[in-house]
Write a protein that holds these residues in place. Structure first.
Motif, PDB file in Angstrom:
ATOM      1  N   PRO A 196     -41.583  28.418   1.568  1.00  0.00           N
ATOM      2  CA  PRO A 196     -42.030  29.133   0.198  1.00  0.00           C
ATOM      3  C   PRO A 196     -42.256  30.708   0.719  1.00  0.00           C
ATOM      4  O   PRO A 196     -42.307  31.406  -0.273  1.00  0.00           O
ATOM      5  N   THR A 199     -37.676  33.650  -0.714  1.00  0.00           N
ATOM      6  CA  THR A 199     -37.141  33.455  -2.096  1.00  0.00           C
ATOM      7  C   THR A 199     -35.475  33.737  -2.209  1.00  0.00           C
ATOM      8  O   THR A 199     -35.405  35.103  -1.837  1.00  0.00           O
ATOM      9  N   ARG A 200     -34.829  33.184  -2.878  1.00  0.00           N
ATOM     10  CA  ARG A 200     -33.344  33.366  -3.054  1.00  0.00           C
ATOM     11  C   ARG A 200     -32.996  34.252  -4.374  1.00  0.00           C
ATOM     12  O   ARG A 200     -32.282  35.436  -4.409  1.00  0.00           O
ATOM     13  N   TRP A 202     -35.045  35.452  -8.541  1.00  0.00           N
ATOM     14  CA  TRP A 202     -36.203  35.596  -9.297  1.00  0.00           C
ATOM     15  C   TRP A 202     -35.803  35.973 -10.642  1.00  0.00           C
ATOM     16  O   TRP A 202     -34.578  36.485 -10.980  1.00  0.00           O
ATOM     17  N   TRP A 235     -33.914  26.249  -0.805  1.00  0.00           N
ATOM     18  CA  TRP A 235     -34.916  27.391  -1.406  1.00  0.00           C
ATOM     19  C   TRP A 235     -35.666  27.036  -2.614  1.00  0.00           C
ATOM     20  O   TRP A 235     -35.353  26.292  -3.621  1.00  0.00           O
ATOM     21  N   TYR A 237     -38.793  28.346  -5.379  1.00  0.00           N
ATOM     22  CA  TYR A 237     -39.402  29.691  -6.096  1.00  0.00           C
ATOM     23  C   TYR A 237     -40.693  29.618  -6.692  1.00  0.00           C
ATOM     24  O   TYR A 237     -41.010  28.518  -7.378  1.00  0.00           O
ATOM     25  N   ASN A 241     -43.638  26.448  -6.060  1.00  0.00           N
ATOM     26  CA  ASN A 241     -42.679  25.756  -5.061  1.00  0.00           C
ATOM     27  C   ASN A 241     -41.616  24.954  -5.869  1.00  0.00           C
ATOM     28  O   ASN A 241     -41.203  23.799  -5.580  1.00  0.00           O
ATOM     29  N   THR A 244     -34.827  25.143  -6.112  1.00  0.00           N
ATOM     30  CA  THR A 244     -33.838  25.781  -6.855  1.00  0.00           C
ATOM     31  C   THR A 244     -32.568  25.304  -6.205  1.00  0.00           C
ATOM     32  O   THR A 244     -31.594  25.034  -6.997  1.00  0.00           O
TER      33      THR A 244
END
Ligand code: PMP
Length: 374
Positions: A196, A199-200, A202, A235, A237, A241, A244
């Motif tokens: 976590p 992050t790829r 947002w 991945w 988000y 958690n 994605t």
């Protein structure tokens, strides 16, 4: 697009300069291909100059290096986007593209997000078809391999302003890619690192566009996964958690729902997720089959662990052009090792979907509205 009220390019204006016999490269052995290492003999280039009316005539030429000014925007602000699609040589010997209009739509969305000029997708598809037919011997004679096509669009203005591009270059290169199954023909489950702290994408960002700048920062995380003995990154988000994507694939889960049925689930296109061509296709096929419920909604790691503890999580897989479907067998999440029983199912949904898609792509289903025969 009001920023670029300029001339569009047309396939009818395409010019071709063929490589001489001495410029032709030997074709590599398809069993020994590593991804994107060898390129075909020709490329497509289309320049855009705002001061010269917009898009120029498309040109096919022998593959060559690019010459860029050292201030070119692509080199400073990563004004770059790309696509990934494949040409398949079918069981009937015909070469097919798979839903290329979806790649063109996504490419135009990426261009809009990057201040790069839009174009007519159907004109680029026609130019790409010509490029493939010129380099057709590079499309592997195998239903386990294919020719990967990489359309690319870069901002090349020789000025350091962080601004819309007045000059751009759209080019297409192609690379034969090998088998995604090992020689045994049996697919293996992949292991994932779910951390976590990374992050790829947002909300309000550009994770739903195929920009090079989304990929560079993932390399170190992927390397960390490899160093931990894992194969891909899952991945996540946000505080809960949410799952994605898996590496460069969309994520799918099959579980037993509250009615006791198998259900196929994938996260929705909420801006954090690349709208995959394969994702879209698997959803359409599943809905058409109407054999199990299909939902697009977010799913969290807590739910995954809950489902696993109740033996209700059946399958997890990644979906994308590179390997169609990639089953998951393990997740490392905050020091816990989660075993996912995808490989133990007797008639897994991932396998049915994979077979159907490959049958369309390799012409086992000879005429399909998703196939474009070249
Ligand atoms: N997610 C990401 C982040 C990707 O890079 C890709 C590959 N384009 C995908 C999903 C799958 O998209 P597609 O099915 O169009 O290959």
């Amino acid at each position: 697009n009001s920023i670029h009220p300029q001339r569009l390019f047309k396939h009818a204006d395409l010019s071709v300069r063929l490589a001489g016999p001495e410029q032709l490269n030997p074709k590599p052995d398809v069993d020994k291909l590593s991804f994107g290492k060898y390129f075909t003999d020709h490329m497509l280039k289309i320049h855009y100059y705002e001061g010269m009316g917009g898009w120029q005539a498309p040109e096919i030429m022998p593959l060559e290096n690019l010459v860029l000014h050292p201030a070119a925007k692509v080199l400073h602000y990563a004004v770059e986007l790309f696509e990934g699609m494949k040409a398949y040589r079918g069981v009937d010997g015909k070469i097919r593209l798979f839903r290329p209009e979806l790649n063109m739509e996504r490419m135009n969305n990426s261009a809009l997000r990057s201040g790069l000029p839009p174009f007519r997708g159907e004109e680029l598809i026609k130019c790409i078809c010509r490029l493939i037919s010129i380099d057709q011997e590079w499309v592997p004679h195998s239903t386990a391999s294919s020719l990967y096509i990489r359309p690319t669009l870069i901002g090349v203005d020789p000025t350091l302003g962080v601004a819309t591009s007045e000059s751009a270059l759209l080019y297409v290169i192609m690379s034969p890619v090998g088998s995604y199954f090992k020689s045994t023909g049996k697919q293996l489950g992949v292991s994932l690192l779910a951390d976590p702290k990374y992050t790829r994408a947002w909300p309000g960002g550009c994770g739903d566009a195929k920009l090079g700048s989304n990929y560079g920062p993932t390399i170190q995380v992927q390397q960390e996964a490899i160093e931990k003995g894992l194969q891909q990154v899952l991945w996540l988000y946000g505080e809960n958690n949410e799952l994605t994507e898996i590496g460069t694939m969309n994520v799918f889960v099959v579980f037993i729902n509250d009615n006791g049925e198998r259900e196929l689930l994938t996260p929705p296109l909420n801006g954090l997720i690349l709208p995959g061509v394969v994702r879209n296709s698997l959803l359409s096929i599943s809905k058409q089959w109407n054999q199990f419920p299909v939902t697009e909604r977010s799913i969290t790691m807590r739910e995954i662990m809950q489902l696993l503890s109740e033996n209700r999580l059946l399958e997890m897989f990644g979906a994308g052009t590179a390997c169609v479907v990639s089953p998951v067998s393990y997740i490392d999440f905050l020091g816990q090792g989660l075993h996912v029983p995808t490989m133990e199912q007797s008639e897994p949904i991932y396998q049915m979907l994979q077979k159907h898609l490959l049958d369309i792509q390799y012409g086992v289903i000879p005429e399909h509205p998703w196939s474009l025969v070249i």
